[in-house]
Write a protein that holds these residues in place. Sequence first.
Motif, short mmCIF file in Angstrom:
data_model
loop_
_atom_site.label_atom_id
_atom_site.label_comp_id
_atom_site.label_asym_id
_atom_site.label_seq_id
_atom_site.Cartn_x
_atom_site.Cartn_y
_atom_site.Cartn_z
N ILE A 147 10.77 19.09 0.18
CA ILE A 147 11.22 19.58 -1.11
C ILE A 147 12.51 20.40 -1.00
O ILE A 147 13.21 20.61 -1.98
CB ILE A 147 10.11 20.40 -1.82
N ASP A 148 12.86 20.85 0.21
CA ASP A 148 14.11 21.60 0.40
C ASP A 148 14.88 21.04 1.59
O ASP A 148 15.01 21.69 2.64
CB ASP A 148 13.82 23.09 0.60
N PRO A 149 15.43 19.83 1.47
CA PRO A 149 16.15 19.24 2.60
C PRO A 149 17.42 19.99 2.96
O PRO A 149 17.85 19.96 4.13
CB PRO A 149 16.44 17.81 2.12
N ASP A 150 18.03 20.67 1.99
CA ASP A 150 19.24 21.43 2.30
C ASP A 150 18.93 22.57 3.27
O ASP A 150 19.61 22.77 4.28
CB ASP A 150 19.87 22.01 1.03
N ARG A 168 21.13 15.76 -1.57
CA ARG A 168 20.24 15.01 -0.68
C ARG A 168 19.07 14.44 -1.48
O ARG A 168 18.57 15.09 -2.41
CB ARG A 168 19.72 15.90 0.45
N PRO A 169 18.58 13.25 -1.13
CA PRO A 169 17.48 12.66 -1.89
C PRO A 169 16.16 13.38 -1.65
O PRO A 169 15.86 13.82 -0.53
CB PRO A 169 17.42 11.22 -1.35
N LEU A 170 15.37 13.50 -2.70
CA LEU A 170 14.00 14.00 -2.62
C LEU A 170 13.10 12.77 -2.70
O LEU A 170 13.04 12.10 -3.73
CB LEU A 170 13.71 14.98 -3.76
N LEU A 171 12.41 12.48 -1.60
CA LEU A 171 11.69 11.22 -1.46
C LEU A 171 10.19 11.41 -1.56
O LEU A 171 9.63 12.34 -0.96
CB LEU A 171 12.04 10.56 -0.12
N LEU A 183 0.82 -1.21 0.00
CA LEU A 183 0.00 0.00 0.00
C LEU A 183 0.85 1.26 0.00
O LEU A 183 0.48 2.27 -0.59
CB LEU A 183 -0.92 0.02 1.23
N CYS A 184 1.99 1.21 0.70
CA CYS A 184 2.89 2.37 0.81
C CYS A 184 4.19 2.05 0.09
O CYS A 184 4.80 1.00 0.33
CB CYS A 184 3.17 2.70 2.27
N ARG A 185 4.59 2.99 -0.78
CA ARG A 185 5.85 2.83 -1.51
C ARG A 185 6.66 4.10 -1.36
O ARG A 185 6.10 5.20 -1.41
CB ARG A 185 5.61 2.58 -3.00
N LEU A 186 7.97 3.94 -1.20
CA LEU A 186 8.86 5.08 -1.06
C LEU A 186 9.85 5.06 -2.21
O LEU A 186 10.51 4.04 -2.46
CB LEU A 186 9.60 5.01 0.29
N ALA A 187 9.97 6.20 -2.89
CA ALA A 187 10.85 6.28 -4.06
C ALA A 187 11.61 7.59 -4.06
O ALA A 187 11.09 8.63 -3.61
CB ALA A 187 10.05 6.14 -5.35
N GLU A 188 12.82 7.55 -4.58
CA GLU A 188 13.58 8.78 -4.79
C GLU A 188 13.19 9.36 -6.14
O GLU A 188 13.24 8.67 -7.17
CB GLU A 188 15.09 8.48 -4.76
N VAL A 189 12.78 10.62 -6.14
CA VAL A 189 12.32 11.26 -7.38
C VAL A 189 13.25 12.38 -7.84
O VAL A 189 13.01 13.00 -8.88
CB VAL A 189 10.88 11.80 -7.23
N GLY A 190 14.29 12.65 -7.09
CA GLY A 190 15.23 13.70 -7.47
C GLY A 190 16.29 13.86 -6.40
O GLY A 190 16.32 13.13 -5.40
N ARG A 191 17.15 14.85 -6.64
CA ARG A 191 18.20 15.19 -5.69
C ARG A 191 18.23 16.70 -5.50
O ARG A 191 17.95 17.46 -6.42
CB ARG A 191 19.56 14.72 -6.20
N SER A 192 18.58 17.12 -4.29
CA SER A 192 18.69 18.54 -4.00
C SER A 192 19.99 19.10 -4.56
O SER A 192 20.84 18.36 -5.07
CB SER A 192 18.66 18.76 -2.49
N ARG A 193 20.17 20.40 -4.44
CA ARG A 193 21.40 21.03 -4.90
C ARG A 193 22.62 20.45 -4.20
O ARG A 193 23.70 20.35 -4.79
CB ARG A 193 21.34 22.55 -4.66
#
Length: 412
Positions: A98-101, A39-42, A26-36
């Motif tokens: 969206i802004d982990p940095d 860091r992963p955008l999950l 039911l729940c899935r976690l995926a990396e969809v990008g990287r920050s500047r």
Amino acid sequence: MTEECYPTTADITQGARRLTLRYHGLCRLAEVGRSRAGRPLLLLTVGQGPRNVLVVAGPHANEAAVGGATVLRLAERIAETCQAGDGDGSTWHFLLCIDPDGAALNEPWLAGPYTLRRHYEHFFRPCAAEQPEWLPPDGAVRAATLPETRTLVELLDRLRPVLQCSLHGIDVGGSFVQLTRDVPGVAERIGKSAAELDIPLESGSSDAFQWPSPGAGVYVMPPASDPAAGDGAHSTWAHAERYDGVTAIVEVPMWACDRAADTTPHPDADRALRVAGAALRRDLPTVAGLLDRIDPRLIGADSPMLRTVRELVGIGPQLSAEWDPAVRPAGAGGLPEMTTARVTSIEVYAQRIPLRAAAMLRRIAALPAVTRLVDSWCDAYEAAYHPRWVPVADQVEQQARSVMAVYQELVS
């Protein structure tokens, strides 16, 4: 992480991973990008229906913790509903931060103590060009320079959500929702929740100064062609409209100010607005003067905090032009009804912006003069508004209920 404390980005990620284990499939976690900074955008996805909802946490770095906690609360409740066989055909997608940095630069304060001084001791918020929700003003979406922005736009283009929720917070004030299209019934729902949690509704937000309000605590963004839409016209909020999606910007306060909900006429709005404008034009140059006097070797060549401080002190005179009678352009349209709530929101804003600039300058160079200024402004902030702390669990609950109110009224 407990409900009494804000979660860090690592706490939020761990919470999302636990949900994928508890609700396998039911729940899935995926990396969809990287920050500047790499860091992963999950993206945490819950459900398998054909209709998509996107919830974005952390668009402002200083607000990432409450948004992340809200994401986990919503995701767990929706997973429980789906597991019980009561899903309604929607798949929910939660962008954990969206802004982990930027969020990382705020984390030293998250464990408390929760005081205004402590908050501003570790405060960071990037300059406008480094905030992921803002798009190029010429409409060239693909020219967005931030990888975080490109990731968010790509998600919107792929998912075409019926609803996008952007999770925000303010330091002092009340709870409110901004919408890109009116959704009847939302005002009543969020008002009932706010009353139960003893959180005032922000009934005259300076963030939506000229926006129509169909009910207390709800504001509807004008069309992009209307100057009153402001920065929202060039944002990922508006981008969702090309797929007939609605965006809700959901704000909750850390400290409540009961005057934020007072809709009675202000007894002397003209004077109050002039005083607030004068203070803004006085205090930002004070910060600029301190910056100019600091040895450049202490400041360094460049940093995210320094860019923000320079931006804030540089745009100071523009910030009051919309509402200060002393500097409003000749021929400007009339002001909205100046209630106590609306004037209070402007007064808070006029104190908040210089305080932010001074607080970030202190993080760059903690000189005695800067420290004294920040401490005195924190004291003045508290004395002016008598803010009362809203427990983290209540902040999260109000934000989660607001998201569900918009969603349920939209699809009903």
